[in-house]
Design an enzyme around this catalytic site. Structure first.
Site, PDB file in Angstrom:
ATOM      1  N   TYR A  98      19.748  88.612 -14.308  1.00 50.95           N
ATOM      2  CA  TYR A  98      19.598  90.041 -13.814  1.00 50.95           C
ATOM      3  C   TYR A  98      20.574  90.159 -12.536  1.00 50.95           C
ATOM      4  O   TYR A  98      21.395  91.177 -13.019  1.00 50.95           O
ATOM      5  CB  TYR A  98      18.306  90.248 -13.826  1.00 50.95           C
ATOM      6  CG  TYR A  98      18.516  91.050 -12.430  1.00 50.95           C
ATOM      7  CD1 TYR A  98      18.339  92.651 -12.661  1.00 50.95           C
ATOM      8  CD2 TYR A  98      18.389  91.367 -10.395  1.00 50.95           C
ATOM      9  CE1 TYR A  98      18.084  93.492 -12.174  1.00 50.95           C
ATOM     10  CE2 TYR A  98      18.509  92.088 -10.264  1.00 50.95           C
ATOM     11  CZ  TYR A  98      18.172  93.667 -10.645  1.00 50.95           C
ATOM     12  OH  TYR A  98      18.446  94.295  -9.962  1.00 50.95           O
TER      13      TYR A  98
ATOM     14  N   GLU B 186      21.295  93.442  -3.693  1.00 55.21           N
ATOM     15  CA  GLU B 186      19.918  93.079  -5.662  1.00 55.21           C
ATOM     16  C   GLU B 186      19.857  91.689  -4.974  1.00 55.21           C
ATOM     17  O   GLU B 186      18.208  91.842  -5.776  1.00 55.21           O
ATOM     18  CB  GLU B 186      21.171  92.815  -6.381  1.00 55.21           C
ATOM     19  CG  GLU B 186      21.799  93.902  -7.311  1.00 55.21           C
ATOM     20  CD  GLU B 186      20.731  95.247  -7.477  1.00 55.21           C
ATOM     21  OE1 GLU B 186      19.570  94.862  -8.006  1.00 55.21           O
ATOM     22  OE2 GLU B 186      20.813  96.099  -7.735  1.00 55.21           O
TER      23      GLU B 186
ATOM     24  N   ASP C 187      15.189  93.452 -15.395  1.00 57.45           N
ATOM     25  CA  ASP C 187      14.041  92.991 -15.266  1.00 57.45           C
ATOM     26  C   ASP C 187      12.901  93.207 -15.377  1.00 57.45           C
ATOM     27  O   ASP C 187      12.715  93.800 -16.108  1.00 57.45           O
ATOM     28  CB  ASP C 187      15.045  93.513 -13.379  1.00 57.45           C
ATOM     29  CG  ASP C 187      14.507  95.172 -13.715  1.00 57.45           C
ATOM     30  OD1 ASP C 187      14.436  95.573 -15.007  1.00 57.45           O
ATOM     31  OD2 ASP C 187      14.432  96.310 -12.647  1.00 57.45           O
TER      32      ASP C 187
END
Length: 349
Positions: free
Chosen positions: A118, A35, A136
DNA sequence: ATCCGGGCGC
DNA sequence: GCGCCCGGAT
């Protein structure tokens, strides 16, 4: 009881989901790394970085033992180098403060440096099946279109409204799949340009499609002013050794290495470089000769346009440049450098 | 050659 | 709110 939006989305995902190296991963460490790599980065660009990174750093301890510079080296070329420094800082924090155990609540995950709302939602949902929606760029775009939200998505209000909506829509029984489906849908189907509304599962419910507003949604304020910078890099060579310095302070490429840098307010034409007072002052105690002056490398960043010229200078006696190191030029591969440096080195070193 | 997309820390 | 990076699309 599942809402119509989530139901349609999951149906779409069933047959359209992407196969990704980090898909179905359950190790929170690897989800965290993937991520961070995907922040501000497309899947195609991050793909091989992820594989190489995980091969070299399969767990927290390997990052802890390696140090910041090697993490940066594996990040070289990916951009936004703060992310790499934060991964190192995060590994130190997780090992020293969390006893090496990845936290399993949203609020605790959020405390890791470089992890914002996020990424915390992504880890919390993918690794621990907690019902936090990821917000996002994909999600902001999809929901602003599907639900006709005109508040600019690059403002606090726009993000707040869409976050509230996503919290209502997210599947409470399978938040992980819902989140992954939202992002795949944004990346594949509901793309920024050239979207395919006619074949879309949401074609008869999507606000933007029904009102022909695909080109106005999402609304953005868009405001980046760029400034020009002029870099003259001194590629100083002595007996196959070169000088490098590490970038520090509040500026681009912090932590990366580069040749000694002479930055000017204006461009200086090549013919004026050969006897420029600044260069003369750099080499008072040694013989020096300009071997080559590179063409201008234009390097574009978010809000800076850099015009860089590399001046290859041969010297005979060592210099005493403050804050620089002298290395064998073949050892440059061990130092993280910007894409700009990398391009010059590939062509001219 | 220029535009565009993509989260976080401060 | 501003500054951070790069590659691919146009």
């Amino acid at each position: 009881m599942i809402n119509a939006f989530a139901s349609t989305l999951l149906k779409w995902y069933d047959t359209h989901k992407r196969e990704l190296p980090w898909r179905n991963e359950t190790d929170p460490y690897k989800i965290w790394i993937s991520e961070i790599i995907l922040q501000q980065t497309r899947v195609a660009q991050g793909w091989n970085y992820y594989l190489r990174f995980i091969e070299r750093f399969p767990n927290l301890q390997t990052i802890y033992d390696a140090g910041e510079q090697e993490v940066l080296k594996y990040w070289q070329g990916l951009g936004y180098y703060t992310r790499a420094r934060n991964i190192y800082a995060g590994a130190v924090y997780l090992i020293e403060t969390c006893k090496g155990i990845f936290p399993n609540t949203y609020d605790e995950i959020l405390k890791i440096k470089g992890v914002g709302s996020y990424t915390a939602a992504a880890i919390a949902s993918f690794a621990f099946h907690l019902p936090y929606p990821v917000i996002d760029g994909n999600v902001l775009r999809v929901l602003s279109r599907s639900h006709g939200i005109y508040d600019p998505i690059d403002t606090a209000l726009g993000k707040k409204k869409i976050t509230a909506l996503a919290n209502k829509l997210i599947s409470k029984t399978n938040p992980s799949i819902f989140n992954q489906a939202m992002m795949d849908f944004g990346a594949i189907q509901c793309t920024p340009q050239q979207l395919q509304c006619e074949h879309c599962y949401f074609s008869n419910s999507c606000y933007a499609n029904l009102h022909c507003e695909q080109n106005t949604l999402p609304v953005k304020i868009h405001k980046t002013k760029t400034k020009n910078r002029f870099f003259f890099y001194l590629h100083i060579e002595k007996d196959n050794h070169i000088y490098l310095q590490k970038r520090i302070g509040k500026d681009i490429w912090k932590g990366l290495y580069e040749f000694p840098l002479w930055e000017t307010e204006e461009h200086i034409a090549e013919k004026h470089l050969y006897n420029h007072p600044y260069l003369l002052s750099c080499f008072v105690d040694t013989d020096w000769k300009i071997k080559h002056i590179s063409p201008v490398f234009k390097h574009v960043l978010t809000h800076q346009i850099i015009s860089a010229v590399f001046i290859h200078i041969i010297i005979t006696k060592p210099l005493h440049l403050p804050q620089t190191i002298l290395i064998d030029k073949t050892d440059i591969v061990n130092y993280p450098v910007s894409r700009l440096m990398e391009k010059y080195l590939t062509e001219y070193l």
